[in-house]
Write a protein that holds these residues in place. Structure first.
Motif: not given
Length: 209
Positions: A26, A30, A33, A131
């Protein structure tokens, strides 16, 4: 093995046994990006496509379908491919050759570990969907594979866990399932490194403008 660990459900035992591997993945995702731009998201989709192509034979397995009755209806490869088409993105980026990671002669415990990871990814996809929405994507365009099941994420997961926990496995076979889950997380980590981390993150787009 502690008493509390032994008394937990199989799904909870797998979660505990793979927690550190899952958290590293995870964090790595992230850090790349994936929602900084549609271009970055397209690379993330390629990661998803490779992984779901890996596990798709398991979802179509008649033997596994007898253990997890609604398994074939949980397939998400087609949704990922629709998302790629929405973004007019080739499923396989130039210069990258996919490698098969699941042998046709897979054993059931290992396969269960891979499926556990695939199903768990949908449970936690609500954050990713939010997102993606910032990029103008949705459950009907570009982010179909992140959408909740018609019966809701929670119930969909609980139904899977009930069947998953009911599969009769020996202690050794359960260890093989844990190893399978770790291998699945490791596979996605490798795909992230190959497809996402290898490309410099693009500046975030002004999606409101």
């Amino acid at each position: 093995m502690s008493g509390s660990f032994a008394e937990a459900s199989r799904a909870k035992r797998l979660k505990t046994a793979t927690q550190s591997t899952h958290e590293r993945l995870d964090t790595a995702i992230m850090a790349c990006q994936p929602f900084a731009s549609r271009e970055r998201y397209a690379l993330f989709l390629s990661v998803q496509h490779r992984f779901h192509r890996d596990v798709d034979p398991l979802y179509r397995s008649a033997a596994l379908g007898t253990l997890l009755p609604d398994l074939v209806r949980r397939r998400r490869l087609g949704l990922v491919e629709q998302d790629l088409c929405d973004l007019a993105t080739a499923a396989d980026l130039p210069g990258l050759t996919p490698e098969p990671t699941i042998d046709d002669q897979f054993d059931v415990p290992t396969a269960l570990g891979w499926i556990y990871v695939a199903e768990g990814s949908n449970l936690g996809a609500s954050f990713l969907l939010k997102q993606a929405a910032k990029l103008g994507l949705s459950e009907t365009f570009g982010a179909r594979h992140l959408a909740a099941a018609p019966d809701g994420r929670g119930l969909h997961w609980r139904r899977f866990v009930a069947a998953f926990d009911a599969v009769p496995l020996s202690h050794l076979e359960e260890e093989e399932a844990i190893a399978g889950a770790r291998a699945a997380f490791t596979r996605v980590q490798a795909l992230v490194s190959e497809l996402l981390a290898s490309s410099a993150a693009a500046p975030a787009e002004d999606v409101d403008g």
